[in-house]
Enzyme design. Sequence first.
Site, PDB file in Angstrom:
ATOM      1  N   LYS A   1       0.853  -1.200   0.000  1.00 19.96           N
ATOM      2  CA  LYS A   1       0.000   0.000   0.000  1.00 19.96           C
ATOM      3  C   LYS A   1       0.883   1.242   0.000  1.00 19.96           C
ATOM      4  O   LYS A   1       2.018   1.194   0.483  1.00 19.96           O
ATOM      5  CB  LYS A   1      -0.847   0.030   1.285  1.00 19.96           C
TER       6      LYS A   1
ATOM      7  N   ARG B   1     -10.443 -11.307   1.876  1.00 22.99           N
ATOM      8  CA  ARG B   1     -11.323 -12.346   1.318  1.00 22.99           C
ATOM      9  C   ARG B   1     -10.650 -13.711   1.379  1.00 22.99           C
ATOM     10  O   ARG B   1     -11.331 -14.738   1.410  1.00 22.99           O
ATOM     11  CB  ARG B   1     -11.744 -11.960  -0.100  1.00 22.99           C
TER      12      ARG B   1
HETATM   13  N1  BES Z   1      -8.029  -3.553   4.493  1.00 20.33           N
HETATM   14  C1  BES Z   1      -8.217  -3.120   3.169  1.00 20.33           C
HETATM   15  C2  BES Z   1      -9.514  -2.336   2.982  1.00 20.33           C
HETATM   16  C3  BES Z   1      -9.661  -1.054   3.755  1.00 20.33           C
HETATM   17  C4  BES Z   1      -9.368   0.144   3.163  1.00 20.33           C
HETATM   18  C5  BES Z   1     -10.150  -1.056   5.037  1.00 20.33           C
HETATM   19  C6  BES Z   1      -9.530   1.316   3.853  1.00 20.33           C
HETATM   20  C7  BES Z   1     -10.311   0.118   5.736  1.00 20.33           C
HETATM   21  C8  BES Z   1     -10.012   1.308   5.154  1.00 20.33           C
HETATM   22  C9  BES Z   1      -8.272  -4.317   2.230  1.00 20.33           C
HETATM   23  O1  BES Z   1      -7.506  -5.401   2.603  1.00 20.33           O
HETATM   24  C10 BES Z   1      -7.775  -3.866   0.897  1.00 20.33           C
HETATM   25  O2  BES Z   1      -6.654  -3.478   0.811  1.00 20.33           O
HETATM   26  N2  BES Z   1      -8.652  -3.912  -0.097  1.00 20.33           N
HETATM   27  C11 BES Z   1      -8.321  -3.499  -1.408  1.00 20.33           C
HETATM   28  C12 BES Z   1      -8.909  -4.534  -2.348  1.00 20.33           C
HETATM   29  C13 BES Z   1      -8.457  -4.396  -3.762  1.00 20.33           C
HETATM   30  C14 BES Z   1      -6.979  -4.679  -3.882  1.00 20.33           C
HETATM   31  C15 BES Z   1      -9.267  -5.340  -4.611  1.00 20.33           C
HETATM   32  C16 BES Z   1      -8.936  -2.141  -1.659  1.00 20.33           C
HETATM   33  O3  BES Z   1     -10.035  -1.877  -1.196  1.00 20.33           O
HETATM   34  O4  BES Z   1      -8.289  -1.322  -2.305  1.00 20.33           O
HETATM   35 ZN    ZN Z   2      -5.487  -5.320   1.941  1.00 20.52          ZN
END
Ligand code: BES
Ligand code: ZN
Length: 521
Positions: free
Chosen positions: A295, A369
Amino acid sequence: MFRLNRAVNRQCFLRQRQQFVPKRLFSNINNYDSLILNAYTPKNGKPSLIASSKDISNNTRQAIEEQLGISNFKKLGDVRTIYNVGGVSRVTIVSVGEEQPKTLAEEQEAARKATALGLQALKPLGAKRVGVDVSMNVQGAAEGSVLSQFSFSKLKSPTAIEKEDNIEMGPWASVSAAGSANSSINKDWETGQIYGASQNVARMLMTAPANLMTPKLFSEEIAYLLAGLENVEVIVRDEDWVRRKNMNAFLSVARGSDEPLRLLEIHYKGGKEGDRCHGLVGKGITFDSGGISLKPSNGLALMKGDMGGAATVAGALYGISKLQLPINMIAMLPLCENMPSGKASKPGDVIKAMNGKSIEILDTDAEGRLVLADALYYLSSEYSPESMIDLATLTGAMDVALGDVYAGVFTNCDKLWNSLEKAGKQTSDPFWRMPLDDGYVEEMKDSLVADLNNLGKGRSGGACSAAAFLKEFVADVNKTAWAHIDIAGVMESSSTIGYNIKGMSGRPTRSLIEYARNLIN
Ligand code: BES
Ligand code: ZN
Ligand code: ZN
């Protein structure tokens, strides 16, 4: 004057004495040094206290209402404090707006908010023992008292902690409301305290930094929290166990970290033996760096809260056990870190989940997931729950869709949706129904090498494709009432408003307890 009378006319003692006993201004058997009262101001009318006439003399009521009138007290959330009234040092009055709330949910929310606002006003004034007007709603007032006092000060130096002294709070209710009335007030107050404390448990777990809330420490914390409560069993599974069960989707996320994973099972058996259980599953990524699909650093610290699903489920189980609800409930919390390293899963890797489906990991940041896939399958295949709900800070797309007001619910069962909607409304921690549709999983089924990929195409409908992916891992999905709740949007409160404290929200813990409580009826 009293003495004089007594000396002069001894046989009139009793009559005289009655005359000279000062008229009671407030009932205050608990010796509160401060009170929080509620009032409303009708359009073009005068402020009116909601407190019962048993608790407050007419003169005092009039005096306070007059003071409110001359200080322009009318808007919802207006707060005024007056001093030394009827032997009470500080009396803080909070406006609930133009009229008294009508429905039970409105009453509860008004009491929650007003108590929090009153307490925030009283704290800097040195209040130590605060009585709360519970005439609007007892449980709501208790929740407001507990929720608005949350802070995470353990890691601050002692001088800073002293400033955050806890205030003792209790229901301010009539002395004359003897017997059953009083015991129902105490019972509802205690219930409200449990609801509030449960959400504070979730807030604490989410706020604790990831180095101090690793999967191992999380498990220990919960074992300690639930120790001694009746009908609860905590089972902590380690990596070997998870490997033997072929939970390779879960393992693929955990492998990048030096912190060992845990699968935490909480079994609550308050119901009859043989009654089908209800299941809860919570995403427990104690830190989500994104893994190899790292990230950006902006806001990354928030990802210590990526175990919000596990935290709210654990908080709810604490509440359910404290209330000793007559139901059977099993919680499954897959806990691990998502980190990049030489051992971490790489984009393009393929793994076989516990239910036999192969997954191409296109993005290691879509890890929630993966851990849920195995936890959902394990719980649904092993325990055949009557209903199963998972909670997860799953997608940024959920935050884009609904922000921080509603959590999104994806479910295959209208009845389950109705129960969740009802619980959310009742606790003012609400849910909004989102589409669960196989159309969203199609884009995840075109991998050249596996049954599914974990990413889908592009950003459109990201929360919906994540939900559709999870459905592939619910055993007997046509016979199991299942709901997925994406809590990414409600994970954090950006500012303090009433009982919502800036920081990790611990939502929707209270809605989960309410849902469980409604299962009985
Ligand atoms: N933990 C994150 C989602 C999240 C984002 C929670 C902001 C709380 C606040 C999750 O694991 C994630 O990174 N999701 C990605 C999925 C994508 C790569 C398909 C996302 O939402 O960008
Ligand atoms: Zn994630
Ligand atoms: Zn995540």
